[in-house]
Design an enzyme around this catalytic site. Structure first.
Site, mmCIF file in Angstrom:
data_model
loop_
_atom_site.group_PDB
_atom_site.id
_atom_site.type_symbol
_atom_site.label_atom_id
_atom_site.label_comp_id
_atom_site.label_asym_id
_atom_site.label_seq_id
_atom_site.Cartn_x
_atom_site.Cartn_y
_atom_site.Cartn_z
ATOM 1 N N ASP A 96 28.315 -23.521 -36.715
ATOM 2 C CA ASP A 96 28.482 -22.741 -35.501
ATOM 3 C C ASP A 96 28.223 -23.700 -34.335
ATOM 4 O O ASP A 96 27.605 -24.753 -34.512
ATOM 5 C CB ASP A 96 27.484 -21.588 -35.500
ATOM 6 C CG ASP A 96 27.473 -20.821 -34.197
ATOM 7 O OD1 ASP A 96 28.553 -20.481 -33.697
ATOM 8 O OD2 ASP A 96 26.362 -20.593 -33.664
ATOM 9 N N ASP A 104 27.517 -22.620 -30.468
ATOM 10 C CA ASP A 104 26.562 -22.157 -29.465
ATOM 11 C C ASP A 104 25.216 -21.818 -30.108
ATOM 12 O O ASP A 104 25.145 -21.075 -31.093
ATOM 13 C CB ASP A 104 27.112 -20.926 -28.741
ATOM 14 C CG ASP A 104 28.377 -21.246 -27.964
ATOM 15 O OD1 ASP A 104 28.353 -21.168 -26.737
ATOM 16 O OD2 ASP A 104 29.390 -21.600 -28.604
#
Length: 419
Positions: free
Chosen positions: A196, A198
């Site tokens: 991922d 963020d």
């Protein structure tokens, strides 16, 4: 008839000890059934399990071993092993094995005591303990201290998920990370890592950064937190947040990209994995503009994220194409693995939000990184006390391995998939 004897040797370590002792055994043609050695601060502990003839010149073996050990300033002890006990020990080799890894800024006696007690409560036996991180100076301060210890444990586990939960709770109570993995061939042969972006590769939510510039920071942050906690459907929350950004000038994106706060340990982790030939992917519910910025920095192979839509140099409040949500992240992980000929057991997935749970659940090593409580509770592994390079120790790597890799050029490759 033969006799099984355990030979224990202790003393100050130096080159040639093992060679000298085994040379004597070889001269008497004594089979070695097992051998193990460890050294801590130049203190040697060597064990040899041997089979001696009950009749014949076995005393000559003992005498020569004693003389040899004494000449090198070593203590040596001989312990007869009951034949039935030996056979019971042989049968135990088929028992399941697990690797338990402790991670923290510092690991002390209390951590070891509580974790080893928990293992014993589960009926597991510790076979081996090794320190993965380097030696620690007590005079010079380390700006980003890391400590990792790996325990190899033996015994059947009826409910691995329950053991995970128990060790997670124990680690949280002590501010260390405790991870347990099955000791199988896949643990030592990971080949793909999917991140991922963020709050994982970077220490911010980019959409919040955009919202702050647009003057709608509080509204967007509230929606983001609700989505990450799993209280709001990701796609719906995403559309709501994007709508609030309508009219934002495209020129602000470059400045935000240049000052993205990179997560501690990201550079060390990705550089090491690239040098080992790993494929690296970013699967993000954020935006391609920023993910591709990280791709150039780290040499990431694949990027899949949401593409911002502009009209006359301003955000329209929408994205072009399919929204990358949790379900799509898991699909992309499967697609990349299949394209590269990599089994799911060989995939590492790392994320912090509820929309990362689908990919964390199908990866061989799914890691909740400084994650929301709902993610930490549902993921099989969690890192909450150190940086991203803590993942290296979950793979069984030692600091000296990483340092050796640092002298090799990384295998940098850019992208099959960009969205």
């Amino acid at each position: 008839m033969s006799e099984i004897v355990l030979i224990n040797v202790t003393g100050e370590d130096r080159p040639g000890i093992t060679a000298a002792l085994t040379k004597i055994l070889a001269r008497f043609q004594i089979p070695i059934l097992d051998i193990g050695q460890s050294t801590i601060h130049n203190a040697l502990a060597l064990g040899l399990l041997v089979e001696l003839p009950r009749e014949g010149d076995d005393c000559g073996v003992f005498r020569e071993l004693l003389f040899c050990a004494h000449g090198m300033g070593l203590d040596i002890r001989f312990t007869p092993i009951d034949a039935d006990e030996y056979e019971d020990w042989v049968r135990e080799q088929g028992q399941p094995r697990h690797i338990l890894t402790l991670l923290g800024r510092e690991i002390d006696a209390e951590h070891i005591a509580q974790v080893s007690a928990a293992i014993a409560d589960w009926g597991l036996n510790v076979d081996r303990i090794v320190r993965l991180t380097g030696r620690i100076s007590r005079r010079e301060a380390c700006p980003h201290p890391l400590a990792s210890v790996e325990l190899s444990v033996r015994g059947a586990v009826d409910d691995l998920a329950e053991l995970h939960a128990a060790l997670l709770a124990l680690g949280q109570s002590m501010d260390v990370d405790v991870s347990v993995q099955e000791d199988d061939i896949f643990r030592r042969n990971r080949r793909l890592v999917c991140f991922d972006m963020d709050s994982t590769l970077i220490q911010t939510e980019v959409i919040d950064e955009l919202a702050a510039v647009a003057g709608v920071g509080e509204q967007v942050a509230a929606i983001t937190e609700s989505a990450m906690r799993g209280e709001l459907d990701f796609q719906e929350s995403f559309r709501r947040r994007m709508a609030l950004l309508e009219g934002l000038d495209e020129s602000v994106l470059a400045g935000i990209a240049e000052r993205l706060p990179i997560t501690e340990g990201a550079d060390r982790l990705i550089a090491s994995l690239k040098r080992l030939g790993y494929k690296v992917a970013i699967l993000s519910g954020g935006f391609t503009y920023f993910a591709e910025h990280l791709q150039r920095r780290f040499g990431v192979d694949d990027v899949y994220a949401n593409r911002l839509e502009f009209r006359d140099g301003k955000l329209t409040g929408q994205v072009s194409g399919e929204i990358i949500d949790g379900k799509r992240k898991a699909e992309l992980l499967r697609e990349i693995a299949a394209r590269e000929g990599i089994r799911l057991e060989q995939v590492i997935a790392v994320g912090d939000g509820a929309n990362d749970l689908p990919m964390l659940s199908i990866a061989g090593l799914g890691i909740a990184f400084h994650a929301k409580p709902i993610v930490t509770q549902q993921a099989r592994h969690s890192i909450a006390n150190v940086g991203l390079d803590g993942i290296l120790y979950l793979l069984g790597m030692r600091d000296r391995d990483v340092e050796r890799l640092g002298s090799e050029p990384p295998a940098v490759g850019l992208g099959h998939g960009r969205r």
